[in-house]
Design a protein around this motif. Structure first.
Motif, PDB file in Angstrom:
ATOM      1  N   LEU A 335       0.831  -1.201   0.000  1.00 41.31           N
ATOM      2  CA  LEU A 335       0.000   0.000   0.000  1.00 41.31           C
ATOM      3  C   LEU A 335       0.872   1.260   0.000  1.00 41.31           C
ATOM      4  O   LEU A 335       0.597   2.220  -0.727  1.00 41.31           O
ATOM      5  N   VAL A 336       1.924   1.226   0.800  1.00 37.68           N
ATOM      6  CA  VAL A 336       2.830   2.376   0.852  1.00 37.68           C
ATOM      7  C   VAL A 336       3.581   2.516  -0.473  1.00 37.68           C
ATOM      8  O   VAL A 336       3.757   3.627  -1.001  1.00 37.68           O
ATOM      9  N   ARG A 337       4.033   1.412  -1.027  1.00 43.85           N
ATOM     10  CA  ARG A 337       4.762   1.454  -2.299  1.00 43.85           C
ATOM     11  C   ARG A 337       3.898   2.037  -3.415  1.00 43.85           C
ATOM     12  O   ARG A 337       4.346   2.919  -4.169  1.00 43.85           O
ATOM     13  N   VAL A 338       2.671   1.559  -3.526  1.00 45.47           N
ATOM     14  CA  VAL A 338       1.793   2.069  -4.582  1.00 45.47           C
ATOM     15  C   VAL A 338       1.539   3.554  -4.394  1.00 45.47           C
ATOM     16  O   VAL A 338       1.568   4.336  -5.343  1.00 45.47           O
ATOM     17  N   SER A 339       1.331   3.961  -3.148  1.00 47.12           N
ATOM     18  CA  SER A 339       1.075   5.364  -2.858  1.00 47.12           C
ATOM     19  C   SER A 339       2.287   6.243  -3.153  1.00 47.12           C
ATOM     20  O   SER A 339       2.143   7.350  -3.683  1.00 47.12           O
ATOM     21  N   ASN A 340       3.466   5.748  -2.842  1.00 46.84           N
ATOM     22  CA  ASN A 340       4.684   6.552  -3.031  1.00 46.84           C
ATOM     23  C   ASN A 340       5.184   6.552  -4.472  1.00 46.84           C
ATOM     24  O   ASN A 340       5.716   7.556  -4.957  1.00 46.84           O
ATOM     25  N   GLU A 341       5.029   5.418  -5.169  1.00 45.43           N
ATOM     26  CA  GLU A 341       5.666   5.259  -6.472  1.00 45.43           C
ATOM     27  C   GLU A 341       4.718   5.391  -7.663  1.00 45.43           C
ATOM     28  O   GLU A 341       5.175   5.639  -8.783  1.00 45.43           O
ATOM     29  N   TYR A 342       3.414   5.244  -7.442  1.00 42.97           N
ATOM     30  CA  TYR A 342       2.526   5.143  -8.592  1.00 42.97           C
ATOM     31  C   TYR A 342       1.371   6.137  -8.618  1.00 42.97           C
ATOM     32  O   TYR A 342       1.037   6.655  -9.683  1.00 42.97           O
ATOM     33  N   THR A 343       0.696   6.353  -7.519  1.00 39.25           N
ATOM     34  CA  THR A 343      -0.522   7.157  -7.604  1.00 39.25           C
ATOM     35  C   THR A 343      -0.911   7.713  -6.247  1.00 39.25           C
ATOM     36  O   THR A 343      -0.586   7.116  -5.212  1.00 39.25           O
ATOM     37  N   LYS A 344      -1.626   8.821  -6.278  1.00 42.95           N
ATOM     38  CA  LYS A 344      -2.183   9.401  -5.054  1.00 42.95           C
ATOM     39  C   LYS A 344      -3.702   9.275  -5.021  1.00 42.95           C
ATOM     40  O   LYS A 344      -4.352   9.848  -4.137  1.00 42.95           O
ATOM     41  N   ILE A 345      -4.280   8.539  -5.974  1.00 42.68           N
ATOM     42  CA  ILE A 345      -5.726   8.326  -5.909  1.00 42.68           C
ATOM     43  C   ILE A 345      -6.043   7.413  -4.726  1.00 42.68           C
ATOM     44  O   ILE A 345      -5.178   6.673  -4.240  1.00 42.68           O
ATOM     45  N   PRO A 346      -7.269   7.439  -4.218  1.00 43.56           N
ATOM     46  CA  PRO A 346      -7.626   6.591  -3.081  1.00 43.56           C
ATOM     47  C   PRO A 346      -7.407   5.112  -3.382  1.00 43.56           C
ATOM     48  O   PRO A 346      -7.660   4.642  -4.500  1.00 43.56           O
ATOM     49  N   LEU A 347      -6.932   4.393  -2.370  1.00 47.12           N
ATOM     50  CA  LEU A 347      -6.714   2.948  -2.463  1.00 47.12           C
ATOM     51  C   LEU A 347      -7.742   2.214  -1.615  1.00 47.12           C
ATOM     52  O   LEU A 347      -8.132   2.683  -0.540  1.00 47.12           O
ATOM     53  N   TYR A 348      -8.148   1.065  -2.090  1.00 50.07           N
ATOM     54  CA  TYR A 348      -9.040   0.179  -1.330  1.00 50.07           C
ATOM     55  C   TYR A 348      -8.418  -1.208  -1.304  1.00 50.07           C
ATOM     56  O   TYR A 348      -7.933  -1.694  -2.336  1.00 50.07           O
ATOM     57  N   VAL A 349      -8.432  -1.846  -0.146  1.00 52.00           N
ATOM     58  CA  VAL A 349      -8.102  -3.268  -0.079  1.00 52.00           C
ATOM     59  C   VAL A 349      -9.383  -3.994  -0.449  1.00 52.00           C
ATOM     60  O   VAL A 349     -10.316  -4.087   0.349  1.00 52.00           O
ATOM     61  N   THR A 350      -9.456  -4.475  -1.686  1.00 53.02           N
ATOM     62  CA  THR A 350     -10.692  -5.014  -2.219  1.00 53.02           C
ATOM     63  C   THR A 350     -10.854  -6.512  -1.983  1.00 53.02           C
ATOM     64  O   THR A 350     -11.963  -7.041  -2.149  1.00 53.02           O
ATOM     65  N   GLU A 351      -9.775  -7.192  -1.622  1.00 52.19           N
ATOM     66  CA  GLU A 351      -9.846  -8.574  -1.143  1.00 52.19           C
ATOM     67  C   GLU A 351      -8.700  -8.817  -0.183  1.00 52.19           C
ATOM     68  O   GLU A 351      -7.565  -8.405  -0.446  1.00 52.19           O
TER      69      GLU A 351
END
Length: 437
Positions: A335-351
């Motif tokens: 979650l931190v990696r995606v937020s730091n390296e890829y996008t600032k859009i909202p994240l959801y743990v969908t499964e």
């Protein structure tokens, strides 16, 4: 009970449960067309015990009591999937009115209970008629999928809280066309290369179609793993990098940056569709949110088979009934990696969830969820904008190639009687959420 509390996540955080159409619905006599999972599961040797999803949990008829379970558990949202062959039996062309009526009832039933509908267009049940035309190997699927997306937006879009185009494109493409474990069961690098691109190109065309028809709050759901090396040897580190590229960066980079990792495009070479680069603007259409499915880590080492770029090995952590390592830190790291390296859009743990052996007293599952909820809090504390968490799964169900042999549900299902019995993990969520939506 859990050691975390709902208030720890702040106001507006969504708690939900997730399922998928083929895994729970049954109800195949309403004009629904055949899917690739009907033929794959009925082919000897593909699925444990020859199990199929023909009946599954009979959610088609029992949906009211299933929605009552979601409401009574205190959950805010229900992540479900539409069945493409139920709505459009041949994949294109004529619409099945009974299929539309079913999802009308289901969505209205959610809203009547105060449950927010989180829809997924595609959770692996491709109409067989489209597989006959090459399925995800055929570039034309981007148009077929866009037409299907437009139908969903027109019929249901005004009632959906959020819509995801595709669930786990790595599974749709690589697991199913290179490893051959899921339908349609290919083990072919050219088939995989085409599917790997077309599934993301179709995602982009579907985003366009949804938006053109007024749908709001659009995203996609990726399954990601924490990639780690078996050792510090350069060969194992290189294998980890390649494994991460195939499993994670192909989809993250393609969707969020419009770029595929060069090491994978080099490996796939001429097997990729000609001039695929021209599609990348569509592949990377802007999204409103990103869903992340997380179950375990991947440990990579240099391949002993010259035809494969890496191998995975099992680690020494405690494992679920699927044999997957329990590694909550991997969720917060991703979650931190995606937020730091890829996008600032909202994240959801969908499964997120675990298969456990038969039984309603499931202390390991309670502990599993507690630790992964704490991992979400850790990621949020590190700056990741995580807005929701969906437990997989509401019900024990058809677990694809594992048939009915693995149980992920927080509610036990007796497949002979279809009796639902909440497990300790359901009660733990219920105690935390306490119906204070």
């Amino acid at each position: 009970m859990f050691s975390v509390d709902r208030k720890d996540f702040g106001p507006g955080f969504t708690f939900g449960v997730a399922t998928a159409a083929y895994q729970i619905e049954g109800g195949q006599d309403d004009g629904r067309g055949a899917s690739i999972w009907d033929s794959f599961s009925s082919t000897p040797g593909n699925v444990h015990n020859g199990d199929t999803g023909a009946v599954a949990c009979n959610h088609y008829e029992l949906w009211p009591q299933d929605l009552d379970l979601i409401r009574d558990g205190g959950f805010d949202g229900y992540r479900f999937s539409f069945s493409w062959p139920r709505l459009i039996p041949e994949g294109t062309g004529a619409i099945n009115p009974a299929g539309v009526d079913f999802y009308d009832r289901l969505i209205d039933g959610m809203l009547a209970r105060g449950i927010k509908p989180y829809a997924t267009l595609y959770h692996w049940d491709l109409p067989s008629a489209l597989q006959d035309k090459g399925g995800w190997m055929n570039r034309d699927i981007a148009g077929w999928f866009a037409d299907y997306a437009a139908l969903v937006a027109q019929k249901f879009g005004d009632r959906l809280q959020a819509t995801a185009t595709i669930n786990e494109p790595w599974c749709v493409a690589f697991l199913s066309h290179y490893l051959g474990i899921h339908a349609p069961g290919y083990r072919d690098v050219r088939a995989a290369a085409r599917a790997m691109h077309h599934v993301l190109f179709a995602h982009g065309t579907a985003i366009d179609a949804l938006r053109a028809n007024g749908a709001k709050n659009l995203g996609i759901v990726l399954n990601l793993e924490k990639a780690e090396a078996a050792s510090d040897n350069p060969e194992d580190l290189a294998a980890m990098n390649m494994g991460d590229a195939v499993f994670n960066r192909w989809y993250l980079g393609g969707i969020l940056k419009g770029q595929y990792p060069e090491d994978v495009t080099t490996w796939l070479g001429d097997n990729l569709p000609r001039d695929y680069q021209r599609d990348m603007e569509v592949v990377s259409r802007p999204l409103d949110w990103l869903g992340i499915n997380y179950y375990t880590r991947g440990i990579y080492r240099a391949s002993t088979d010259g035809s494969r770029p890496f191998e995975q090995i099992k680690g020494d952590l405690e494992k679920t009934d699927m044999g997957w390592e329990i590694y909550p830190k991997g969720l917060s790291d991703l979650l931190v990696r995606v937020s730091n390296e890829y996008t600032k859009i909202p994240l959801y743990v969908t499964e997120n969830g675990m298969a456990e052996v038969e039984g309603d007293d499931d202390p390991r599952r309670v502990h599993y969820y507690d630790d992964h909820l704490k991992a979400v809090l850790s990621a949020r504390a590190q700056g990741a904008d995580v807005r929701g968490y969906f437990a997989w799964s509401l019900l024990d169900n058809y677990e694809w190639a594992e048939g009915y042999n693995k149980r992920f549900g927080i509610v036990h299902v007796d497949y002979e009687t279809q009796q639902r019995t909440p497990k300790a993990s359901y009660r733990a969520f219920q105690g935390m959420l306490h119906n204070t939506r």
